[in-house]
Design a protein around this motif. Sequence first.
Motif, short mmCIF file in Angstrom:
data_model
loop_
_atom_site.label_atom_id
_atom_site.label_comp_id
_atom_site.label_asym_id
_atom_site.label_seq_id
_atom_site.Cartn_x
_atom_site.Cartn_y
_atom_site.Cartn_z
N ASP A 14 70.56 -18.99 34.55
CA ASP A 14 69.47 -19.71 35.17
C ASP A 14 68.57 -18.75 35.94
O ASP A 14 68.97 -17.66 36.33
N PHE A 15 67.34 -19.20 36.18
CA PHE A 15 66.37 -18.39 36.90
C PHE A 15 66.75 -18.34 38.38
O PHE A 15 67.07 -19.37 38.98
N THR A 16 66.75 -17.15 38.94
CA THR A 16 67.10 -16.98 40.35
C THR A 16 65.92 -16.41 41.12
O THR A 16 65.00 -15.82 40.54
N PHE A 17 65.95 -16.57 42.42
CA PHE A 17 64.83 -16.16 43.28
C PHE A 17 65.35 -15.33 44.44
O PHE A 17 66.54 -15.35 44.78
N ASP A 18 64.42 -14.61 45.05
CA ASP A 18 64.70 -13.95 46.32
C ASP A 18 63.41 -13.98 47.14
O ASP A 18 62.45 -14.67 46.77
N SER A 19 63.39 -13.28 48.25
CA SER A 19 62.23 -13.34 49.15
C SER A 19 61.11 -12.36 48.76
O SER A 19 60.19 -12.13 49.53
N SER A 20 61.19 -11.82 47.57
CA SER A 20 60.19 -10.86 47.11
C SER A 20 58.81 -11.52 47.00
O SER A 20 58.68 -12.72 46.70
N SER A 21 57.78 -10.71 47.20
CA SER A 21 56.40 -11.20 47.05
C SER A 21 56.08 -11.54 45.60
O SER A 21 55.05 -12.17 45.32
N LEU A 22 56.93 -11.13 44.67
CA LEU A 22 56.70 -11.44 43.26
C LEU A 22 56.64 -12.94 43.00
O LEU A 22 55.99 -13.39 42.05
N PHE A 23 57.29 -13.73 43.85
CA PHE A 23 57.36 -15.17 43.60
C PHE A 23 56.26 -15.95 44.33
O PHE A 23 56.16 -17.16 44.17
N ILE A 24 55.43 -15.26 45.10
CA ILE A 24 54.39 -15.97 45.84
C ILE A 24 53.25 -16.45 44.94
O ILE A 24 52.87 -17.63 45.02
#
Length: 785
Positions: A691-701
């Motif tokens: 599954d797709f996971t996330f972190d606090s990186s600016s890549l997801f903004i």
Amino acid sequence: MLSVDRNLTLRMEKQMIAINSPPLYEKIVEKPKLYRAYAFLHFVLTLSFLGYRLLNPLDESYRIWILAFACEIWFAFQWILEWNMRWLFVDYKTYPERFAQRYSGESSSKLPPVDIIITTADPFKEPAIITANTVLSVLAIDYPVQKFACYISDDGASTITFYSLVETLRFAKRWVPFCRKFDIETRAPFMYFSKQSAQHSKKSDPNFLREWQEMKDEYEGLKRRIQKASQTQDVPLDSICQDGVDGFAHRSSDIRNHSTVIKVIYENSGAERDILPHVVYVAREKRPKVDHHYKAGAMNVMARVSGVMTNSPFILNLDCDMFVNNSKAIQHAMCFFLDCKSERDCGFVQFPQLFYRSIKDDPFGNQMKIFLSTLARGMNGLQGPVYCGTGCFHRRKALYGAPPAADQYNNKDVREFHNHAKVYHSLKASSWSLGALSSIFGSSSALAASAQTTMRNTQFGVLSSPSSTIDEALNVASCRYETNTAWGKEVGWMYGSTVEDVMTGFKVHCLGWHSVFCVPEQPAFMGTAPANGPDCLVQMKRWVTGLLEIFLSKLCPFLGIHRNIMVRQRMMYAYFTLWGILSVATFFYAILPAFCLLSGKSFLPGISKPSFAIAVTLFVSIYGFKLWEFLRIGGSIREWWNNQRMRLIQCLSPFLLATFDVLMKLLGVSDTVFVVTPKGSGDEDDCGEVDFTFDSSSLFIPPTTVLFINLAAIVSGSVVFVAGRDDIFRDKLFAEYFCSVWVVINLWPFVKGLVRKGKRGIPWSVLMKSAALALLLCGCSWRQN
């Protein structure tokens, strides 16, 4: 004069062999009629839609009209660049069995040597057991051990990596004979033993079963020792390194500040009893105030070190996680190098990057099936494919910045060729003198002499002793050796981009060389791909950053009218290097429909207008063709959809931020940083997150911001429809509403991330920043109302 006569003799011998033997490879050309028919249809539809846009300016919303038209023009331009690679397909079929027949017995002495370079940078992000398996697969390759050398570049100067290599060599002395005795094809132990190989047709052989179990037990012991060293960082170097450990970087110290370490772990004496090739460990010198140029700098050091030690005319470079999956990989490459009509036709041979750790339906778009099955074949129909960084065989002469020889004389009368060759080499002799080469390659006389040998094509596989050249190798591996030389500018791997591979390949093509994309039935090399969302996006960001840096450098594909590179090859490079600009157009086009919904304006044709049919047909043809192409190569509908949505996520995330980073670099605000992508745990059973996971990186903004804006627009459009204004909705806002829904569907992993927790949920810091940015952008649209 002697070098001219030797070159002529070699060429004549090659011609005689080609006449008396069947060819080693076959070129198959295909003119895809269906592709060309679709290209014509798409071109007509695009022109019609752009014509509609020009004839229907939005006087009340001219800013939206200009932005939409600019994005659509760019999409059309990018489509032309891409379809330039789909116009003609070329496949190559190699015949390694013919190669084996031609160079069997005494003829094997005529085989050219190969220097194999394996690169690693961090024993934790790139586990040492992975590197060990790659080294073992290389040592067991099906090629005379006196004809290749294995170099390991450790850019982290890690005692763990060195220790693992010493232990690996001890295991290799049993592993390599085992593979050759039982004709084992999968020569990376972790992959071989994971396939339960004891259950195949040889299970009735008690000798095989006994040796199989012994080898498996020994490998498990090797694996435990390496993993223990990695976990405890307690490496018993005193027992394996008699001359001390000076120069190694410790984990607690700065890995950018250490001396050069070069150790010959194994040296082949040339005797028949030697079952392993030369194995050399290299950790180049690094100092804080000296730019080390990341992987490109490491590769240039390896080119120099191998140049003074073995100086093979061909170089294979592999990443530490890209093991040899086809024991005849070198033979496949040599089919081109030794049988091409002209050396110009084969500057380098690129093999595809395929992955053994693949997840069903490719949820992160890592497999690049369209690139490998379609675009790469189209590149073969041009001047050749791009250099992809690993799994590539190079002609050392091409890497050294030399143009191809005077091949226009190859098919003429031998006497005429002999006369012209004298003139050609006499003209070039002054530029290839030791003095001139020293100014290019550096102060090392040994390196200049080896470069002269390479330029004149006079070396032919003389086995040398690496241990006798360590002092010279230490000299050329120093961090200041490149000062006032052509390394990284005209010679070796190019500097100035985080994708040194594409930049270097482009430089080779500009010299007039061609390249080949080779896809044998048994994949030559297999590696690992990022197994979760953040790692995939980080890797793509590094690629696009480097590609855009190339476009904005002096090696821009559209510059240099005197380069020996064809126009369509320039278009191919432009397609890749302009991905960053494509992301900007994609971002604005993803929020334009939402802005129109929020402001009550329209930039797309309504249902009642004839131009609406053009827009629908164009939309269906684009996605319908992509689906057909995926099904044609054996993919599934689910896999197509995963790749489709990941392409949009990539454009809105790593591509967009990479463009911003390059802009900041141009303004002098910041500099680009090379980030090593983690290679997993080194456990063959670890298949990563599905599954797709996330972190606090600016890549997801950026994607989250686009999602918020389109969700707000969908709510606004739904209110308009529910309020009974369905005529306005149908005739003016339906197309915009559909586009916003389409964007949200493509961003579905982010929709799920809004309601999930843990690493599968979008962190609050990203949500807050994205919400603030979305409110700011929506405020701009409301002010337009």
